[in-house]
Write a protein that holds these residues in place. Sequence first.
Motif, PDB file in Angstrom:
ATOM      1  N   GLU A  13       0.834  -1.212   0.000  1.00  0.00           N
ATOM      2  CA  GLU A  13       0.000   0.000   0.000  1.00  0.00           C
ATOM      3  C   GLU A  13       0.871   1.266   0.000  1.00  0.00           C
ATOM      4  OE1 GLU A  13      -2.960   0.807  -0.549  1.00  0.00           O
ATOM      5  OE2 GLU A  13      -3.147   2.776   0.355  1.00  0.00           O
ATOM      6  N   ASP A  14       1.852   1.313   0.904  1.00  0.00           N
ATOM      7  CA  ASP A  14       2.713   2.507   0.988  1.00  0.00           C
ATOM      8  C   ASP A  14       3.448   2.749  -0.325  1.00  0.00           C
ATOM      9  OD1 ASP A  14       2.014   2.949   3.548  1.00  0.00           O
ATOM     10  OD2 ASP A  14       3.859   2.153   4.443  1.00  0.00           O
ATOM     11  N   ARG A  18       3.220   6.196  -2.643  1.00  0.00           N
ATOM     12  CA  ARG A  18       4.388   6.968  -3.108  1.00  0.00           C
ATOM     13  C   ARG A  18       4.413   7.084  -4.626  1.00  0.00           C
ATOM     14  NH1 ARG A  18       9.146   4.216  -0.331  1.00  0.00           N
ATOM     15  NH2 ARG A  18       7.888   3.381   1.341  1.00  0.00           N
ATOM     16  N   SER A  82      -3.572  -3.780  -2.277  1.00  0.00           N
ATOM     17  CA  SER A  82      -3.466  -2.340  -2.016  1.00  0.00           C
ATOM     18  C   SER A  82      -4.747  -1.613  -2.426  1.00  0.00           C
ATOM     19  CB  SER A  82      -2.268  -1.766  -2.794  1.00  0.00           C
ATOM     20  OG  SER A  82      -2.418  -0.376  -2.946  1.00  0.00           O
TER      21      SER A  82
END
Length: 230
Positions: A13-14, A18, A82
């Motif tokens: 997910e992160d 980004r 995600s």
Amino acid sequence: MKKTATTNYPGHEDLYVRRRERGASGWDTDAVTHENIEAIKHLLSKCDPQPAGAMLELGCGAGNLTSYFAQTGWKAHGLDISGTAITWARERAAALGLAMDFRIGNVLNLDIWPEDTFDLVLDGHCLHCIIGQDRVRFFQEARRVLRPAGKMLILTMAGDASRVPMGGCYDPETRCQLVDGISTRYFGEAGAISHEVENAGFVVDYQELVARRHETETDHLLIVASPQTG
Ligand SMILES: C[S@@+](CC[C@H](N)C(=O)[O-])C[C@H]1O[C@@H](n2cnc3c(N)ncnc32)[C@H](O)[C@@H]1O
């Protein structure tokens, strides 16, 4: 004694947050996505001609590869862990005016679909994110939702990763990329991966090891597999 792997699949997910922030068009650059679509066309050319039916991409990300199928007449579905990737994929579907079905979920549990749902299941570089015994579950679920006459297409990184620069480090014992102690990628030997496919109840119809295309990656293993019958 074999080490037990620690995984963090939701950590993708992160990485998507980004990528969105920096204005990317998905997981990969457009050039790499184009190469992957060419690889998919190559694998489809190795299958007996069949009408475009229902397909599922496991780990579809922002839907860049799934869209190719929708554009060529398939009833396209994608699943990714995600939420940001799936929002992105749904936006892509709307922008392209394509009816695609994108769901948030874990490829290790495809319970939202009954068995024998899809004519084609695509692994577009998700399998190498799946580590250890989870890979058995990955194939079991793919096999379950695939129709008996269906095909599984696999595009996965493989081979020697020891000299590939990566965000973490390479552990030669487990053949995994480690980031802060978490196994994030598995780089199996081609023969070991095709055995996994066969042990999961598939016949490998075609396989090809493609030499690495970029400094930052390994070789790629391309596979077409069919469910074993009888
Ligand atoms: C290398 S990216 C490829 C994305 C997409 N197939 C493409 O080519 O643009 C791998 C994808 O697998 C997804 N993924 C990794 N582990 C997953 C899991 N356990 N369940 C669902 N998706 C997963 C990641 O979020 C990521 O989108």
